[in-house]
Motif scaffolding. Sequence first.
Motif, mmCIF file in Angstrom:
data_model
loop_
_atom_site.group_PDB
_atom_site.id
_atom_site.type_symbol
_atom_site.label_atom_id
_atom_site.label_comp_id
_atom_site.label_asym_id
_atom_site.label_seq_id
_atom_site.Cartn_x
_atom_site.Cartn_y
_atom_site.Cartn_z
ATOM 1 N N VAL A 95 -2.309 2.610 1.695
ATOM 2 C CA VAL A 95 -3.129 2.473 2.911
ATOM 3 C C VAL A 95 -2.463 3.205 4.068
ATOM 4 O O VAL A 95 -3.114 3.923 4.833
ATOM 5 C CB VAL A 95 -3.365 0.986 3.258
ATOM 6 N N ALA A 96 -1.160 3.047 4.200
ATOM 7 C CA ALA A 96 -0.441 3.640 5.330
ATOM 8 C C ALA A 96 -0.303 5.154 5.222
ATOM 9 O O ALA A 96 -0.444 5.859 6.222
ATOM 10 C CB ALA A 96 0.938 2.996 5.458
ATOM 11 N N TYR A 97 -0.034 5.662 4.025
ATOM 12 C CA TYR A 97 0.315 7.082 3.902
ATOM 13 C C TYR A 97 -0.713 7.939 3.167
ATOM 14 O O TYR A 97 -0.781 9.149 3.405
ATOM 15 C CB TYR A 97 1.669 7.230 3.209
ATOM 16 N N HIS A 98 -1.477 7.331 2.256
ATOM 17 C CA HIS A 98 -2.442 8.083 1.460
ATOM 18 C C HIS A 98 -3.672 7.222 1.182
ATOM 19 O O HIS A 98 -3.952 6.900 0.029
ATOM 20 C CB HIS A 98 -1.823 8.518 0.126
ATOM 21 N N PRO A 99 -4.414 6.856 2.216
ATOM 22 C CA PRO A 99 -5.529 5.916 2.001
ATOM 23 C C PRO A 99 -6.580 6.410 1.020
ATOM 24 O O PRO A 99 -7.224 5.607 0.350
ATOM 25 C CB PRO A 99 -6.110 5.708 3.393
ATOM 26 N N TYR A 100 -6.724 7.709 0.896
ATOM 27 C CA TYR A 100 -7.698 8.272 -0.038
ATOM 28 C C TYR A 100 -7.310 8.011 -1.493
ATOM 29 O O TYR A 100 -8.122 8.202 -2.396
ATOM 30 C CB TYR A 100 -7.878 9.770 0.211
ATOM 31 N N ARG A 101 -6.076 7.569 -1.726
ATOM 32 C CA ARG A 101 -5.606 7.284 -3.085
ATOM 33 C C ARG A 101 -5.770 5.819 -3.490
ATOM 34 O O ARG A 101 -5.448 5.462 -4.616
ATOM 35 C CB ARG A 101 -4.141 7.675 -3.223
ATOM 36 N N VAL A 102 -6.217 4.978 -2.580
ATOM 37 C CA VAL A 102 -6.407 3.561 -2.917
ATOM 38 C C VAL A 102 -7.511 3.455 -3.957
ATOM 39 O O VAL A 102 -8.585 4.044 -3.801
ATOM 40 C CB VAL A 102 -6.759 2.721 -1.671
ATOM 41 N N THR A 103 -7.231 2.705 -5.017
ATOM 42 C CA THR A 103 -8.191 2.552 -6.105
ATOM 43 C C THR A 103 -8.631 1.096 -6.242
ATOM 44 O O THR A 103 -7.984 0.185 -5.712
ATOM 45 C CB THR A 103 -7.573 2.998 -7.439
ATOM 46 N N ASP A 104 -9.693 0.920 -6.971
ATOM 47 C CA ASP A 104 -10.135 -0.439 -7.304
ATOM 48 C C ASP A 104 -9.036 -1.183 -8.048
ATOM 49 O O ASP A 104 -8.866 -2.393 -7.878
ATOM 50 C CB ASP A 104 -11.405 -0.405 -8.161
ATOM 51 N N GLU A 105 -8.278 -0.471 -8.852
ATOM 52 C CA GLU A 105 -7.192 -1.093 -9.612
ATOM 53 C C GLU A 105 -6.088 -1.608 -8.688
ATOM 54 O O GLU A 105 -5.489 -2.659 -8.961
ATOM 55 C CB GLU A 105 -6.614 -0.110 -10.639
ATOM 56 N N ASP A 106 -5.807 -0.883 -7.602
ATOM 57 C CA ASP A 106 -4.811 -1.357 -6.631
ATOM 58 C C ASP A 106 -5.239 -2.699 -6.049
ATOM 59 O O ASP A 106 -4.438 -3.625 -5.952
ATOM 60 C CB ASP A 106 -4.629 -0.349 -5.484
ATOM 61 N N VAL A 107 -6.496 -2.785 -5.669
ATOM 62 C CA VAL A 107 -7.028 -4.019 -5.089
ATOM 63 C C VAL A 107 -7.057 -5.115 -6.144
ATOM 64 O O VAL A 107 -6.678 -6.258 -5.875
ATOM 65 C CB VAL A 107 -8.427 -3.778 -4.474
ATOM 66 N N ALA A 108 -7.474 -4.779 -7.359
ATOM 67 C CA ALA A 108 -7.526 -5.768 -8.436
ATOM 68 C C ALA A 108 -6.136 -6.319 -8.754
ATOM 69 O O ALA A 108 -5.987 -7.515 -9.038
ATOM 70 C CB ALA A 108 -8.156 -5.154 -9.683
#
Length: 104
Positions: free
Chosen positions: A47-60
């Motif tokens: 979120v801080a450095y590469h928000p475009y890389r956040v995935t559903d798996e990160d949240v899961a």
Amino acid sequence: MSDITQLHRALVVRILDGDGKAPSGLRRAAFDNAGLDEPMRTLIEKVAYHPYRVTDEDVASVRAAGLSEDEIFEIVVCAAVGQASRQYNSALAALTRATGEGER
């Protein structure tokens, strides 16, 4: 103190000390991007450095670690505002160095 500075401070106080589902210590850690264990550390760093890389798996992964949707939302907001705050403060410091003037 400028209006933007006052509004910024009010925002930070609200997200860190206001009512929320996530514990205040966790919100502060997300804001500071420090002292987080996996899998939260990965999510917050993205979120801080590469928000475009956040995935559903990160949240899961964070959800599987026991956080609710509301808590995840709050820590993501804290992480984003924390990073924006660091950038804002760096920009103000650079402006002060460049112009020799105090806070605007």
